[in-house]
Design a protein around this motif. Sequence first.
Motif, PDB file in Angstrom:
ATOM      1  N   PRO A   1       0.543  -1.184  -0.404  1.00  0.00           N
ATOM      2  CA  PRO A   1      -0.205  -0.002  -0.028  1.00  0.00           C
ATOM      3  C   PRO A   1       0.979   1.103  -0.307  1.00  0.00           C
ATOM      4  O   PRO A   1       1.688   1.015   0.328  1.00  0.00           O
ATOM      5  CB  PRO A   1      -0.482   0.073   1.457  1.00  0.00           C
ATOM      6  N   PRO A   2       0.681   2.050  -0.476  1.00  0.00           N
ATOM      7  CA  PRO A   2       1.435   3.674  -0.455  1.00  0.00           C
ATOM      8  C   PRO A   2       1.176   3.886   0.917  1.00  0.00           C
ATOM      9  O   PRO A   2       0.743   3.854   1.667  1.00  0.00           O
ATOM     10  CB  PRO A   2      -0.165   4.542  -0.977  1.00  0.00           C
ATOM     11  N   SER A   3       2.933   4.901   0.766  1.00  0.00           N
ATOM     12  CA  SER A   3       3.329   4.954   2.908  1.00  0.00           C
ATOM     13  C   SER A   3       2.043   5.718   3.012  1.00  0.00           C
ATOM     14  O   SER A   3       1.535   6.749   2.070  1.00  0.00           O
ATOM     15  CB  SER A   3       4.330   5.547   2.098  1.00  0.00           C
ATOM     16  N   SER A   4       2.298   6.782   4.245  1.00  0.00           N
ATOM     17  CA  SER A   4       1.629   7.784   4.950  1.00  0.00           C
ATOM     18  C   SER A   4       1.747   8.846   4.032  1.00  0.00           C
ATOM     19  O   SER A   4       1.642   9.806   4.151  1.00  0.00           O
ATOM     20  CB  SER A   4       1.244   8.059   6.595  1.00  0.00           C
ATOM     21  N   ASN A   5       3.373   8.963   4.355  1.00  0.00           N
ATOM     22  CA  ASN A   5       4.053  10.576   3.631  1.00  0.00           C
ATOM     23  C   ASN A   5       3.028  10.459   1.959  1.00  0.00           C
ATOM     24  O   ASN A   5       3.180  11.654   1.633  1.00  0.00           O
ATOM     25  CB  ASN A   5       5.262  10.353   3.713  1.00  0.00           C
ATOM     26  N   ALA A   6       3.035   9.815   1.974  1.00  0.00           N
ATOM     27  CA  ALA A   6       2.563   9.551   0.099  1.00  0.00           C
ATOM     28  C   ALA A   6       0.847   9.625  -0.158  1.00  0.00           C
ATOM     29  O   ALA A   6       0.276  10.869  -0.982  1.00  0.00           O
ATOM     30  CB  ALA A   6       2.624   8.087  -0.884  1.00  0.00           C
ATOM     31  N   ILE A   7       0.379   9.150   1.085  1.00  0.00           N
ATOM     32  CA  ILE A   7      -1.253   9.748   0.802  1.00  0.00           C
ATOM     33  C   ILE A   7      -1.058  11.545   1.371  1.00  0.00           C
ATOM     34  O   ILE A   7      -1.825  11.957   0.746  1.00  0.00           O
ATOM     35  CB  ILE A   7      -1.839   8.974   2.208  1.00  0.00           C
ATOM     36  N   ALA A   8      -0.350  11.651   2.058  1.00  0.00           N
ATOM     37  CA  ALA A   8      -0.653  13.194   2.800  1.00  0.00           C
ATOM     38  C   ALA A   8      -0.467  14.173   1.302  1.00  0.00           C
ATOM     39  O   ALA A   8      -0.869  15.589   1.335  1.00  0.00           O
ATOM     40  CB  ALA A   8       0.689  13.381   3.802  1.00  0.00           C
ATOM     41  N   GLN A   9       1.045  13.405   0.687  1.00  0.00           N
ATOM     42  CA  GLN A   9       1.347  14.232  -1.018  1.00  0.00           C
ATOM     43  C   GLN A   9      -0.592  13.754  -1.799  1.00  0.00           C
ATOM     44  O   GLN A   9      -0.360  15.441  -2.489  1.00  0.00           O
ATOM     45  CB  GLN A   9       2.112  13.618  -1.101  1.00  0.00           C
TER      46      GLN A   9
ATOM     47  N   MET B   1      -3.070  13.974  -0.861  1.00  0.00           N
ATOM     48  CA  MET B   1      -4.625  14.999  -0.275  1.00  0.00           C
ATOM     49  C   MET B   1      -3.909  16.385  -0.738  1.00  0.00           C
ATOM     50  O   MET B   1      -4.961  17.186  -0.705  1.00  0.00           O
ATOM     51  CB  MET B   1      -4.408  14.710   0.798  1.00  0.00           C
ATOM     52  N   GLU B   2      -3.166  16.823  -1.396  1.00  0.00           N
ATOM     53  CA  GLU B   2      -2.901  18.333  -1.400  1.00  0.00           C
ATOM     54  C   GLU B   2      -2.709  18.700  -2.394  1.00  0.00           C
ATOM     55  O   GLU B   2      -2.421  19.610  -2.527  1.00  0.00           O
ATOM     56  CB  GLU B   2      -1.189  18.663  -0.397  1.00  0.00           C
ATOM     57  N   LEU B   3      -3.083  17.766  -3.729  1.00  0.00           N
ATOM     58  CA  LEU B   3      -2.796  17.726  -5.098  1.00  0.00           C
ATOM     59  C   LEU B   3      -3.956  18.562  -5.650  1.00  0.00           C
ATOM     60  O   LEU B   3      -3.881  19.595  -6.117  1.00  0.00           O
ATOM     61  CB  LEU B   3      -2.725  16.344  -5.996  1.00  0.00           C
ATOM     62  N   PRO B   4      -5.711  18.250  -5.345  1.00  0.00           N
ATOM     63  CA  PRO B   4      -6.434  18.832  -5.779  1.00  0.00           C
ATOM     64  C   PRO B   4      -6.548  20.395  -5.128  1.00  0.00           C
ATOM     65  O   PRO B   4      -6.091  21.000  -4.531  1.00  0.00           O
ATOM     66  CB  PRO B   4      -7.866  18.245  -4.848  1.00  0.00           C
ATOM     67  N   ASP B   5      -6.364  20.783  -6.131  1.00  0.00           N
ATOM     68  CA  ASP B   5      -6.801  22.556  -6.187  1.00  0.00           C
ATOM     69  C   ASP B   5      -8.171  23.047  -5.740  1.00  0.00           C
ATOM     70  O   ASP B   5      -9.044  23.431  -5.978  1.00  0.00           O
ATOM     71  CB  ASP B   5      -7.128  23.255  -7.694  1.00  0.00           C
ATOM     72  N   THR B   6      -8.038  23.045  -4.758  1.00  0.00           N
ATOM     73  CA  THR B   6      -9.668  23.284  -3.710  1.00  0.00           C
ATOM     74  C   THR B   6      -9.424  24.825  -3.695  1.00  0.00           C
ATOM     75  O   THR B   6     -10.460  25.141  -2.740  1.00  0.00           O
ATOM     76  CB  THR B   6      -8.832  23.304  -1.815  1.00  0.00           C
TER      77      THR B   6
END
Length: 243
Positions: free
Chosen positions: A88-96, A98-103
């Motif tokens: 599974p992807p790492s927690s750091n990869a998941i954190a990265q 989450m920041e990708l969508p242009d909110t």
Amino acid sequence: LQVLQIQLRAFNAWLLEVTGRSWEHASVKDLNAFLLSWRDARSVSTLGLTQWMLQRLYAWAKDAGIVDLSVERAMLSLRGGLRRPKLPPSSNAIAQLMELPDTTTAKGMRDRAVLELLYGSGLRAAELLNLTLDQLPSKGKPMQIWGKGSKERLVVVGDHARHWIAQYKSARPLILADGGHGHRSTAKLFVSSGRYPDYRYYQLRRMVSRYGRECGLRLTPHALRHAFASHLYQGKASLHTIL
């Protein structure tokens, strides 16, 4: 016979979880995705038996007039062995991720809210797509959803997800209007500016895959649910909590 029955049930359960459809409504892409998910963790002989089972099932269903589907294009080559199981992807990869969508955009807010729920609450794709506007409970209370087999399930919705859902709700009418839909055209929480107001599985999968590629990951909605369970387990959560 018992082995085939078990595999048939596993296939139908996987399909319901990932797409919300049962086996008679599957597409070639669905079958291929299922076999790819098995290929990563099963032996060549097991994969071969699974493919034979699917061929027999759909040949019978085609003869009976239940489906009109040629499954041969979905079959995988059994030569050259199988790939090693994916981690599974790492927690750091998941954190990265989450920041990708242009909110700063309405769709970016929707994407962020979706990603937070898929990972933070471990929702199945069908569960997320069936959420309604009034389904989110007050803070501190679990959310009641109906999972596989119409069974009730309670999930925790974290602060991050609640925050982005609130932001998205304010922008939700903009997405509907962009597609020519009225704000009351659907009661579903997640909406689309496409032909239909409800957010569909193919749109969800495409969105998750696109952001995953930006992180160098091959992601599906189910992979985020798997990451949720894996990270909980790594954090010493009980199996009862994870399940």
